[in-house]
Design a protein around this motif. Structure first.
Motif, mmCIF file in Angstrom:
data_model
loop_
_atom_site.group_PDB
_atom_site.id
_atom_site.type_symbol
_atom_site.label_atom_id
_atom_site.label_comp_id
_atom_site.label_asym_id
_atom_site.label_seq_id
_atom_site.Cartn_x
_atom_site.Cartn_y
_atom_site.Cartn_z
ATOM 1 N N THR A 150 8.229 9.227 7.994
ATOM 2 C CA THR A 150 8.459 10.484 8.726
ATOM 3 C C THR A 150 9.389 11.402 7.940
ATOM 4 O O THR A 150 9.135 12.620 7.818
ATOM 5 C CB THR A 150 9.069 10.198 10.103
ATOM 6 O OG1 THR A 150 8.211 9.337 10.846
ATOM 7 C CG2 THR A 150 9.286 11.489 10.885
ATOM 8 N N SER A 187 9.208 5.088 16.093
ATOM 9 C CA SER A 187 8.960 5.612 14.749
ATOM 10 C C SER A 187 7.525 6.123 14.615
ATOM 11 O O SER A 187 7.273 7.111 13.905
ATOM 12 C CB SER A 187 9.222 4.520 13.703
ATOM 13 O OG SER A 187 10.578 4.121 13.720
ATOM 14 N N PHE A 221 7.901 3.320 9.116
ATOM 15 C CA PHE A 221 7.335 4.567 9.638
ATOM 16 C C PHE A 221 8.410 5.631 9.831
ATOM 17 O O PHE A 221 8.116 6.826 9.748
ATOM 18 C CB PHE A 221 6.569 4.299 10.929
ATOM 19 C CG PHE A 221 5.500 3.252 10.773
ATOM 20 C CD1 PHE A 221 4.627 3.312 9.697
ATOM 21 C CD2 PHE A 221 5.388 2.202 11.658
ATOM 22 C CE1 PHE A 221 3.651 2.339 9.521
ATOM 23 C CE2 PHE A 221 4.424 1.228 11.500
ATOM 24 C CZ PHE A 221 3.548 1.295 10.419
ATOM 25 N N LEU A 260 6.293 9.783 13.407
ATOM 26 C CA LEU A 260 5.386 9.988 12.282
ATOM 27 C C LEU A 260 4.130 10.752 12.691
ATOM 28 O O LEU A 260 3.695 11.679 11.989
ATOM 29 C CB LEU A 260 5.004 8.636 11.675
ATOM 30 C CG LEU A 260 4.015 8.680 10.504
ATOM 31 C CD1 LEU A 260 4.547 9.549 9.372
ATOM 32 C CD2 LEU A 260 3.697 7.272 10.012
#
Length: 408
Positions: A156, A92, A152, A96
């Motif tokens: 995103t 993640s 995260f 991001l």
């Protein structure tokens, strides 16, 4: 009665015979030795199954470009695992940080390096956030990073507004797709790549010789000199063959230079610095580390800051490779990085693991995935095979521990 020193006691460290040295080389730290043997065997197997296609210059170059970001993640992950933690959020974080770079470079028209620096800064902030919860609040890393994986990923989607952004354009895409080619050669051959590889081989041989001399100085057992020379020559042959393949394709990939610098730097950090020794102490015996004066909270904090930085760097490399940012980027990357570490010899209970081993573990996963793709194996079966390999690697680790406990 006065004790009389035996010849073995007076002559210092003994040089074993080649046969005894070979046995010692194989049996001592079998987990690390076995992974290199397994890697060579897997490469040879897929070379045969693909009719040599897996060893072609084009495929070797593609292998470096396609799996470099997993190897970068594995460098940070092995430090996390050695300390007795786990990080489930790195995929993640890759997504991001790639999204942050895309917003700045593609949407806002900023220079490429602004996007890269911003992504690295976000990665450091994420690492500090997770390190705070793990080190100073005391929440287990599994829970913190599981929450981070969800947090995260959601950020995103918010940053990208659920859409993909592309293309980055050059020079951002050169981070993962650029080459140093034609500096000392042309017409399909790059001598510069071979020169760099030769320098690397000389550096490796020198470092191994220094390490051997150090072990002799402290009266530790070393392999016989003929075996030591054979080991150096074998490594040199593999490295030069690899460089030869790259030199006949597109030259030296820029991302390979980045990866080599990281491997050298983190190998030094983990084996020759106070921080590295403290990481192993925490993972090996937390109570003993605390009693020895190790600042456990501070070390754990910086472990996750470092993981955030490397995850962000992997995010830059991946977004450069894919020439864009996608909401679903980085899916399952954390599992690939964790698998690379365990296959490379890291222990499930912490305290054991090396950067070099994690790199070999990652390469094993890469060679298997690449080889099965060349053979046309379905993705479902590829997952089955990789899962079985990971299970066997962890089972072997547990078997080794039980055997060591029984031998005490």
């Amino acid at each position: 009665m006065t004790a009389v020193a035996t010849p073995q006691q007076t002559k210092g460290p003994q040089q074993p015979s080649p046969v005894a040295g070979l046995k010692e080389l194989v049996t001592r730290n079998m987990r690390t030795s076995g992974i290199y043997i397994a890697f060579v065997a897997i490469v040879a197997l897929f070379a045969v199954l693909t009719g040599g296609l897996s060893l072609s210059p084009r495929n070797v170059t593609s292998l470096v470009l396609q799996y470099s970001y997993i190897l970068i993640l594995a460098i940070g992950m092995v430090i996390v695992i050695v300390a007795g933690h786990i990080d489930l959020s790195v995929g993640s974080v890759v997504a991001l940080t790639g999204a942050i770079a895309a917003i700045l470079v593609i949407q806002d028209g900023r220079p490429w390096w602004v996007g890269a620096v911003a992504a690295l800064a976000v990665g450091l902030a994420i690492g500090a956030w997770q390190g705070f919860w793990v080190a100073y609040v005391g929440v287990p890393a599994f829970i913190v990073t599981l929450a981070g994986m969800l947090l995260f990923r959601g950020l995103t989607l918010i940053v990208l507004d659920n859409i993909s952004l592309s293309p980055f354009g050059q020079p951002y895409t050169n981070v993962a797709g650029g080459f140093l080619n034609g500096l000392l050669g042309g017409n399909g051959f790059d001598a510069f790549t071979l020169i760099i590889a030769a320098i690397a081989v000389v550096g490796y041989a020198y470092s191994q010789l220094r390490a051997r001399q150090g072990r002799i100085r402290y009266q530790q057992t070393v392999e016989a000199m003929p075996l030591f020379v054979v080991k150096i020559l074998a490594v040199a042959a593999v490295v030069m063959w690899f460089a030869w393949q790259l030199a006949h394709e597109r030259g030296l990939p820029i991302v390979l230079i980045i990866l080599a610098v990281l491997i050298i730097a983190y190998s030094v950090v983990t084996t020759r610095t106070v921080f590295g020794r403290h990481v192993y102490a925490i993972g090996g015996n937390l109570a003993a580390a605390q009693l020895s004066g190790v600042k456990v909270k501070r070390v754990n904090f910086w472990i996750f800051v470092n993981m955030g930085f490397l995850a962000a760097l992997a995010g830059v490399v991946f977004s450069s490779r894919s020439n864009g940012a996608q909401p679903a980027a980085g899916q399952m990357f954390e599992l690939d990085a964790i698998a690379a570490c365990f296959i490379g010899g890291a222990s499930v209970s912490g305290g054991i693991g090396r950067v070099g081993g994690a790199m070999v573990g990652g390469l094993i996963m890469a060679v298997m995935s690449n080889g099965m793709s060349l053979m046309g194996v379905n993705q479902s079966w590829q997952s089955v095979v990789k899962g079985l390999v990971l299970l066997l690697a962890v089972a072997y680790d547990i078997y080794n521990k039980r055997r060591a406990s029984a031998g005490r």
